[in-house]
Design an enzyme around this catalytic site. Structure first.
Site, PDB file in Angstrom:
ATOM      1  N   SER A  12      39.280   8.977  10.336  1.00  0.00           N
ATOM      2  CA  SER A  12      39.581  10.111   9.470  1.00  0.00           C
ATOM      3  C   SER A  12      38.286  10.691   8.930  1.00  0.00           C
ATOM      4  O   SER A  12      37.515   9.996   8.253  1.00  0.00           O
ATOM      5  CB  SER A  12      40.459   9.677   8.296  1.00  0.00           C
ATOM      6  N   HIS A  37      40.987  12.220  13.398  1.00  0.00           N
ATOM      7  CA  HIS A  37      42.082  12.460  12.453  1.00  0.00           C
ATOM      8  C   HIS A  37      41.593  13.368  11.330  1.00  0.00           C
ATOM      9  O   HIS A  37      40.592  13.086  10.675  1.00  0.00           O
ATOM     10  CB  HIS A  37      42.542  11.118  11.891  1.00  0.00           C
ATOM     11  N   ASP A  39      42.507  15.253   7.888  1.00  0.00           N
ATOM     12  CA  ASP A  39      43.423  15.198   6.742  1.00  0.00           C
ATOM     13  C   ASP A  39      43.370  16.491   5.942  1.00  0.00           C
ATOM     14  O   ASP A  39      42.403  16.754   5.228  1.00  0.00           O
ATOM     15  CB  ASP A  39      43.047  14.020   5.841  1.00  0.00           C
ATOM     16  N   MET A  41      44.819  18.620   2.916  1.00  0.00           N
ATOM     17  CA  MET A  41      45.507  18.394   1.632  1.00  0.00           C
ATOM     18  C   MET A  41      45.471  19.670   0.797  1.00  0.00           C
ATOM     19  O   MET A  41      44.458  20.382   0.786  1.00  0.00           O
ATOM     20  CB  MET A  41      44.814  17.271   0.862  1.00  0.00           C
ATOM     21  N   HIS A  70      46.717  16.061  10.324  1.00  0.00           N
ATOM     22  CA  HIS A  70      47.713  15.499   9.406  1.00  0.00           C
ATOM     23  C   HIS A  70      47.838  16.444   8.214  1.00  0.00           C
ATOM     24  O   HIS A  70      46.939  16.517   7.382  1.00  0.00           O
ATOM     25  CB  HIS A  70      47.225  14.096   8.977  1.00  0.00           C
ATOM     26  N   MET A  72      49.104  17.389   4.818  1.00  0.00           N
ATOM     27  CA  MET A  72      49.694  16.938   3.550  1.00  0.00           C
ATOM     28  C   MET A  72      49.802  18.161   2.660  1.00  0.00           C
ATOM     29  O   MET A  72      49.099  18.312   1.662  1.00  0.00           O
ATOM     30  CB  MET A  72      48.806  15.843   2.935  1.00  0.00           C
ATOM     31  N   MET A 141      52.697   6.124   6.655  1.00  0.00           N
ATOM     32  CA  MET A 141      51.700   6.051   5.579  1.00  0.00           C
ATOM     33  C   MET A 141      51.767   4.663   4.951  1.00  0.00           C
ATOM     34  O   MET A 141      52.811   4.251   4.447  1.00  0.00           O
ATOM     35  CB  MET A 141      51.975   7.108   4.509  1.00  0.00           C
ATOM     36  N   ASP A 177      48.465   4.972   8.884  1.00  0.00           N
ATOM     37  CA  ASP A 177      47.466   5.737   8.125  1.00  0.00           C
ATOM     38  C   ASP A 177      47.360   5.184   6.705  1.00  0.00           C
ATOM     39  O   ASP A 177      48.273   5.344   5.900  1.00  0.00           O
ATOM     40  CB  ASP A 177      47.876   7.205   8.099  1.00  0.00           C
ATOM     41  N   SER A 200      37.598   4.799   5.554  1.00  0.00           N
ATOM     42  CA  SER A 200      36.524   4.024   4.937  1.00  0.00           C
ATOM     43  C   SER A 200      36.075   2.858   5.815  1.00  0.00           C
ATOM     44  O   SER A 200      34.877   2.560   5.879  1.00  0.00           O
ATOM     45  CB  SER A 200      36.953   3.537   3.549  1.00  0.00           C
TER      46      SER A 200
HETATM   47  C1  DX5 Z   1      45.255   9.440   3.095  1.00  0.00           C
HETATM   48  C2  DX5 Z   1      44.838   9.990   4.434  1.00  0.00           C
HETATM   49  C3  DX5 Z   1      44.197   8.962   5.298  1.00  0.00           C
HETATM   50  C4  DX5 Z   1      42.972   8.364   4.710  1.00  0.00           C
HETATM   51  C5  DX5 Z   1      42.751   7.009   5.272  1.00  0.00           C
HETATM   52  O1  DX5 Z   1      45.958  10.397   2.393  1.00  0.00           O
HETATM   53  O2  DX5 Z   1      45.948  10.512   5.126  1.00  0.00           O
HETATM   54  O3  DX5 Z   1      43.975   9.439   6.602  1.00  0.00           O
HETATM   55  O4  DX5 Z   1      41.846   9.148   4.895  1.00  0.00           O
HETATM   56  O5  DX5 Z   1      41.638   6.457   4.617  1.00  0.00           O
HETATM   57  P1  DX5 Z   1      41.382   4.898   4.557  1.00  0.00           P
HETATM   58  O6  DX5 Z   1      41.292   4.396   5.956  1.00  0.00           O
HETATM   59  O7  DX5 Z   1      40.100   4.812   3.807  1.00  0.00           O
HETATM   60  O8  DX5 Z   1      42.549   4.275   3.813  1.00  0.00           O
HETATM   61 ZN    ZN Z   2      45.817  11.005   7.361  1.00  0.00          ZN
END
Ligand code: DX5
Ligand code: ZN
Length: 227
Positions: A12, A37, A39, A41, A70, A72, A141, A177, A200
């Site tokens: 990600s 990936h 993200d 938001m 993805h 959100m 999730m 995820d 991370s």
């Molecule tokens: C959370 C995201 C994930 C996130 C995962 O809302 O959809 O993709 O970045 O991060 P880690 O692997 O650090 O939990």
């Molecule tokens: Zn994600």
């Protein structure tokens, strides 16, 4: 994209250097990422803001693998064409993002993308039962969406098992995820997942200038998963 159930690691870019996405993507692919990936938001569906279709279009030329977007965000439907035009291979929408997930998935496929549905930790596996003929991916999730670096929620493992049974031999990926690292990867693979998003746990310790830790982190997850 051809379908198979071999393990795929999808870093990600939420955990990448936001000032240098192109170089981060080239580095992470060179170090063994299978998908990228992305993200998205909106500060409304989730309590954080990232980036939109223009950023996705800007990073697309740097992605040689698969652009896994993805969303959100709520609502989803007004933005599907923009993310498709930005070059998304897969667009995943949340089942909780509105009253018409069925229509949303139709629109994603209609825009020429693979369609994914994401389930928050509080949403049951059975939600996808009426949608199985219109999805290419289920994103489970394993944290509450919004931020990287959160703790894996172990009760989600039963949901992964239930989804694996529901899916049977259909060509539908199970993506995990949130909180994926070498300690949780074997649990989700054992439960039936095949795509592991990791932010991370992949980006820690490395940088564009020193990308070798990215590769070591990816290999550590693969090794822990036993594939
Ligand atoms: C959370 C995201 C994930 C996130 C995962 O809302 O959809 O993709 O970045 O991060 P880690 O692997 O650090 O939990
Ligand atoms: Zn994600």
């Amino acid at each position: 994209m051809t379908f198979d159930r071999t393990l795929k690691i999808a870093p990600s870019i939420l955990s990448a250097d936001f000032a240098d996405f192109g170089a981060e993507i080239r580095a992470i692919e060179a170090q063994g990422a299978d998908w990228i990936h992305v993200d998205v938001m909106d500060g409304h569906f989730v309590p954080n803001l990232t980036f939109g279709p223009a950023m996705c279009a800007a990073i697309r030329p740097h992605i040689k693998t698969v652009m896994d977007v993805h969303l959100m965000i709520a609502p989803v439907d007004p933005y599907i064409d923009a993310f498709a035009s930005a070059g998304a291979d897969i667009i995943t929408a949340h089942a909780e993002a509105g009253p018409h997930i069925h229509r949303t998935l139709q629109a994603i496929r209609g825009a020429g993308c693979k369609a994914g549905v994401a389930l928050n930790p509080g949403t049951p596996a059975e939600t996808v039962a009426p949608l199985l003929d219109m999805i290419d991916l289920v994103c489970v999730m394993t944290v509450n969406p919004g931020f990287g670096g959160q703790k894996f929620i172990h009760t989600c493992l039963d949901k992964v098992r239930a989804l694996r049974a529901l899916i049977g031999d259909r060509e539908i990926h199970i993506e995990i995820d949130g909180g994926v690292d070498p300690s949780t990867a074997p649990l989700v693979i054992d439960a039936g997942a095949d795509v592991l998003v990791a932010g991370s746990a992949v980006f820690r310790g490395g940088s564009v200038a020193d990308p070798a830790p990215y590769g070591a982190n990816i290999r550590a997850i693969r090794a822990a998963a036993g594939t």
